[in-house]
Design a protein around this motif. Structure first.
Motif, PDB file in Angstrom:
ATOM      1  N   PRO A  78       0.805  -1.221   0.000  1.00 30.53           N
ATOM      2  CA  PRO A  78       0.000   0.000   0.000  1.00 30.53           C
ATOM      3  C   PRO A  78       0.840   1.275   0.000  1.00 30.53           C
ATOM      4  O   PRO A  78       0.285   2.375  -0.089  1.00 30.53           O
ATOM      5  N   LEU A  79       2.156   1.146   0.103  1.00 30.27           N
ATOM      6  CA  LEU A  79       3.054   2.298   0.041  1.00 30.27           C
ATOM      7  C   LEU A  79       3.723   2.420  -1.328  1.00 30.27           C
ATOM      8  O   LEU A  79       4.611   3.253  -1.508  1.00 30.27           O
ATOM      9  N   HIS A  80       3.294   1.627  -2.255  1.00 29.57           N
ATOM     10  CA  HIS A  80       3.942   1.559  -3.573  1.00 29.57           C
ATOM     11  C   HIS A  80       4.011   2.948  -4.219  1.00 29.57           C
ATOM     12  O   HIS A  80       3.049   3.723  -4.148  1.00 29.57           O
ATOM     13  N   PRO A  81       5.139   3.292  -4.844  1.00 30.51           N
ATOM     14  CA  PRO A  81       5.240   4.614  -5.463  1.00 30.51           C
ATOM     15  C   PRO A  81       4.327   4.815  -6.663  1.00 30.51           C
ATOM     16  O   PRO A  81       4.005   5.964  -7.020  1.00 30.51           O
ATOM     17  N   ASP A  82       3.890   3.730  -7.293  1.00 30.00           N
ATOM     18  CA  ASP A  82       2.885   3.853  -8.346  1.00 30.00           C
ATOM     19  C   ASP A  82       1.520   4.008  -7.682  1.00 30.00           C
ATOM     20  O   ASP A  82       1.053   3.099  -6.990  1.00 30.00           O
ATOM     21  N   ARG A  83       0.900   5.154  -7.858  1.00 32.06           N
ATOM     22  CA  ARG A  83      -0.312   5.472  -7.108  1.00 32.06           C
ATOM     23  C   ARG A  83      -1.418   4.449  -7.327  1.00 32.06           C
ATOM     24  O   ARG A  83      -2.124   4.066  -6.394  1.00 32.06           O
ATOM     25  N   ALA A  84      -1.597   3.992  -8.562  1.00 29.45           N
ATOM     26  CA  ALA A  84      -2.665   3.027  -8.838  1.00 29.45           C
ATOM     27  C   ALA A  84      -2.442   1.732  -8.071  1.00 29.45           C
ATOM     28  O   ALA A  84      -3.392   1.142  -7.530  1.00 29.45           O
ATOM     29  N   THR A  85      -1.192   1.290  -8.011  1.00 33.46           N
ATOM     30  CA  THR A  85      -0.881   0.064  -7.267  1.00 33.46           C
ATOM     31  C   THR A  85      -1.122   0.260  -5.780  1.00 33.46           C
ATOM     32  O   THR A  85      -1.709  -0.598  -5.107  1.00 33.46           O
ATOM     33  N   ALA A  86      -0.664   1.399  -5.250  1.00 31.01           N
ATOM     34  CA  ALA A  86      -0.853   1.678  -3.818  1.00 31.01           C
ATOM     35  C   ALA A  86      -2.334   1.751  -3.471  1.00 31.01           C
ATOM     36  O   ALA A  86      -2.766   1.191  -2.454  1.00 31.01           O
ATOM     37  N   GLU A  87      -3.124   2.421  -4.290  1.00 29.28           N
ATOM     38  CA  GLU A  87      -4.557   2.549  -4.022  1.00 29.28           C
ATOM     39  C   GLU A  87      -5.248   1.198  -4.103  1.00 29.28           C
ATOM     40  O   GLU A  87      -6.135   0.896  -3.297  1.00 29.28           O
ATOM     41  N   ARG A  88      -4.839   0.385  -5.065  1.00 27.16           N
ATOM     42  CA  ARG A  88      -5.434  -0.960  -5.186  1.00 27.16           C
ATOM     43  C   ARG A  88      -5.138  -1.793  -3.951  1.00 27.16           C
ATOM     44  O   ARG A  88      -6.040  -2.431  -3.383  1.00 27.16           O
ATOM     45  N   ASP A  89      -3.871  -1.790  -3.487  1.00 30.27           N
ATOM     46  CA  ASP A  89      -3.504  -2.623  -2.344  1.00 30.27           C
ATOM     47  C   ASP A  89      -4.077  -2.075  -1.040  1.00 30.27           C
ATOM     48  O   ASP A  89      -4.416  -2.848  -0.129  1.00 30.27           O
ATOM     49  N   ASP A  90      -4.206  -0.769  -0.935  1.00 26.07           N
ATOM     50  CA  ASP A  90      -4.858  -0.183   0.237  1.00 26.07           C
ATOM     51  C   ASP A  90      -6.336  -0.583   0.274  1.00 26.07           C
ATOM     52  O   ASP A  90      -6.861  -0.944   1.331  1.00 26.07           O
ATOM     53  N   ALA A  91      -7.002  -0.520  -0.888  1.00 23.75           N
ATOM     54  CA  ALA A  91      -8.417  -0.908  -0.943  1.00 23.75           C
ATOM     55  C   ALA A  91      -8.587  -2.385  -0.588  1.00 23.75           C
ATOM     56  O   ALA A  91      -9.538  -2.759   0.117  1.00 23.75           O
ATOM     57  N   THR A  92      -7.666  -3.216  -1.055  1.00 24.80           N
ATOM     58  CA  THR A  92      -7.724  -4.644  -0.726  1.00 24.80           C
ATOM     59  C   THR A  92      -7.559  -4.850   0.769  1.00 24.80           C
ATOM     60  O   THR A  92      -8.275  -5.663   1.381  1.00 24.80           O
ATOM     61  N   PHE A  93      -6.631  -4.129   1.370  1.00 26.18           N
ATOM     62  CA  PHE A  93      -6.424  -4.227   2.819  1.00 26.18           C
ATOM     63  C   PHE A  93      -7.688  -3.848   3.576  1.00 26.18           C
ATOM     64  O   PHE A  93      -8.128  -4.571   4.485  1.00 26.18           O
ATOM     65  N   ARG A  94      -8.309  -2.740   3.226  1.00 27.78           N
ATOM     66  CA  ARG A  94      -9.487  -2.284   3.960  1.00 27.78           C
ATOM     67  C   ARG A  94     -10.674  -3.216   3.752  1.00 27.78           C
ATOM     68  O   ARG A  94     -11.441  -3.484   4.691  1.00 27.78           O
ATOM     69  N   ARG A  95     -10.825  -3.740   2.557  1.00 26.06           N
ATOM     70  CA  ARG A  95     -11.890  -4.703   2.307  1.00 26.06           C
ATOM     71  C   ARG A  95     -11.656  -5.980   3.109  1.00 26.06           C
ATOM     72  O   ARG A  95     -12.601  -6.592   3.624  1.00 26.06           O
ATOM     73  N   THR A  96     -10.391  -6.368   3.244  1.00 21.22           N
ATOM     74  CA  THR A  96     -10.059  -7.560   4.030  1.00 21.22           C
ATOM     75  C   THR A  96     -10.361  -7.338   5.505  1.00 21.22           C
ATOM     76  O   THR A  96     -10.861  -8.243   6.190  1.00 21.22           O
ATOM     77  N   GLY A 113       4.909  -2.801   3.119  1.00 23.36           N
ATOM     78  CA  GLY A 113       5.087  -2.046   1.896  1.00 23.36           C
ATOM     79  C   GLY A 113       6.421  -1.314   1.870  1.00 23.36           C
ATOM     80  O   GLY A 113       7.153  -1.266   2.862  1.00 23.36           O
ATOM     81  N   CYS A 114       6.729  -0.749   0.714  1.00 24.53           N
ATOM     82  CA  CYS A 114       7.965   0.020   0.543  1.00 24.53           C
ATOM     83  C   CYS A 114       7.726   1.100  -0.496  1.00 24.53           C
ATOM     84  O   CYS A 114       7.245   0.803  -1.601  1.00 24.53           O
ATOM     85  N   PRO A 115       8.028   2.362  -0.175  1.00 27.59           N
ATOM     86  CA  PRO A 115       7.865   3.450  -1.147  1.00 27.59           C
ATOM     87  C   PRO A 115       9.029   3.496  -2.143  1.00 27.59           C
ATOM     88  O   PRO A 115       9.960   2.687  -2.085  1.00 27.59           O
ATOM     89  N   GLY A 116       8.962   4.499  -3.011  1.00 29.96           N
ATOM     90  CA  GLY A 116      10.071   4.779  -3.914  1.00 29.96           C
ATOM     91  C   GLY A 116      10.902   5.916  -3.355  1.00 29.96           C
ATOM     92  O   GLY A 116      11.452   5.813  -2.267  1.00 29.96           O
ATOM     93  N   ASP A 117      10.967   7.037  -4.104  1.00 31.50           N
ATOM     94  CA  ASP A 117      11.743   8.181  -3.631  1.00 31.50           C
ATOM     95  C   ASP A 117      10.991   9.475  -3.911  1.00 31.50           C
ATOM     96  O   ASP A 117       9.918   9.480  -4.516  1.00 31.50           O
ATOM     97  N   ARG A 118      11.548  10.571  -3.459  1.00 32.44           N
ATOM     98  CA  ARG A 118      10.906  11.876  -3.605  1.00 32.44           C
ATOM     99  C   ARG A 118      10.722  12.270  -5.069  1.00 32.44           C
ATOM    100  O   ARG A 118       9.834  13.040  -5.412  1.00 32.44           O
ATOM    101  N   ALA A 119      11.589  11.758  -5.923  1.00 30.04           N
ATOM    102  CA  ALA A 119      11.582  12.175  -7.325  1.00 30.04           C
ATOM    103  C   ALA A 119      10.484  11.521  -8.145  1.00 30.04           C
ATOM    104  O   ALA A 119      10.359  11.792  -9.332  1.00 30.04           O
ATOM    105  N   GLY A 120       9.715  10.669  -7.520  1.00 28.56           N
ATOM    106  CA  GLY A 120       8.595  10.055  -8.241  1.00 28.56           C
ATOM    107  C   GLY A 120       8.935   8.744  -8.911  1.00 28.56           C
ATOM    108  O   GLY A 120       8.374   8.413  -9.961  1.00 28.56           O
ATOM    109  N   SER A 121       9.829   7.972  -8.309  1.00 33.83           N
ATOM    110  CA  SER A 121      10.152   6.645  -8.820  1.00 33.83           C
ATOM    111  C   SER A 121       8.884   5.805  -8.957  1.00 33.83           C
ATOM    112  O   SER A 121       7.958   5.910  -8.159  1.00 33.83           O
TER     113      SER A 121
END
Length: 320
Positions: A78-96, A113-121
């Motif tokens: 849910p911390l994924h730097p790709d916003r769509a992936t993070a939102e999908r995994d966060d929604a899955t967590f909350r539904r679970t 989870g693990c983020p990317g970096d400030r530069a938008g990785s």
């Protein structure tokens, strides 16, 4: 403690086939995938959320087969730097979490989870060295600006629904050992704990009973999975090994079923350490052994654990 199984290993079976098979094996507690990396082959999440009577019938069906649910698992990032992936995994967590509440399951297992970096990785950036200095700066940003704010809110969300969050410490994510789990727990509160999987700690050089003692009541759920080193490769290359898990002969280490990496005495010590910190939940077998079939690997794990798993309450110290 209860003999458990993470049913993702039987993802090719229907719900009926899985229940019949696990009951026949003597399994007492099922860890069921609800989405994310494990998928949800045995849990019709949306249907059970939509119909309380179906949820109740599902629980009764397992009880009639002599089994309960130890946890729902939705491993993701849910911390994924790709916003769509993070939102999908966060929604899955909350539904679970919502489904766990409906099924009266107290624990949801996932990754930190693990983020990317400030530069938008667009890919996660797992930092495990303090130098060059930009790594330390990135790690501080990942923890303070991303992980701690997210998990403070997410753990509280789970708490309001009567559910605990068990983060599986796993390389590649911010929480990968006892120290990182306890750091996040200190920030997010005691509704966040660990899904304790020895296999992910063995290769890091962690002494498992020591880790258990340090984690104490933060252990919410336990996986039973082993690991074996290949000394001739380990001695040459060390423990960091990004080669494919399918390249069994070329890796420094491989996941193994219980007893095929560390012997019975070491597993006795692990169970004793868990009992010392008063863990009395499921020991959930997770089979990811590349050298054994699914059925054989699960059976070997069951045979060893059945022999050494404590069943009765500890004795009073009548001799003291």
């Amino acid at each position: 403690m209860q003999l458990g199984l993470f049913t993702a290993v039987y993802g090719s079976l229907s719900i009926d086939q899985m229940i019949k098979k696990t009951a026949a094996l003597g399994i007492e507690a099922l860890e069921l995938g609800a989405g994310g990396f494990p998928g949800n082959p045995h849990l019709p999440v949306d249907e059970l959320l939509a119909d309380p009577s179906r949820a109740q019938a599902f629980v009764r069906r397992l009880a009639d087969s002599g089994m309960s649910i130890s946890a729902l698992s939705c491993h993701g990032n849910p911390l994924h730097p790709d916003r769509a992936t993070a939102e999908r995994d966060d929604a899955t967590f909350r539904r679970t979490v919502l489904l766990a509440e409906r099924l009266n399951v107290k624990t949801v297992v996932t990754f930190s989870g693990c983020p990317g970096d400030r530069a938008g990785s667009k890919v996660p950036n797992w930092v495990v060295t303090a130098w060059p200095p930009e790594f330390s700066e990135l790690l501080a940003w990942q923890w303070e600006e991303v992980a701690i704010p997210y998990w403070c809110e997410a753990a509280e969300f789970a708490r309001t629904h009567g559910v605990r969050v068990a983060l599986e410490a796993h390389p590649g994510f911010l929480v990968y050992n006892p120290e990182t789990l306890l750091r996040l727990r200190a920030a997010a509160g005691n509704n966040l704990g660990i899904n304790f999987d020895p296999s992910h700690l063995f290769w890091q050089g962690v002494h498992i009973p020591t880790a258990i003692a340090a984690l104490g009541d933060s252990i919410f759920h336990v996986h039973a999975k082993d690991l074996a080193f290949q000394q001739h490769i380990l001695s040459r290359n060390g423990v960091l090994d990004p080669k494919s898990y399918r390249n069994v002969a070329g890796r420094s280490w491989n996941f193994r079923t219980v007893g095929f990496g560390h012997g019975e005495q070491q597993w006795r010590e692990i169970l004793s350490a868990l009992r010392t910190v008063q863990y009395d939940g499921a020991i959930s077998i997770e089979h990811e052994d590349p050298l054994l079939s699914v059925d054989e690997g699960v059976r070997f794990a069951i045979d060893l654990l059945k022999k050494i798993l404590p069943r009765e309450p500890a004795a009073e110290a009548w001799w003291a």
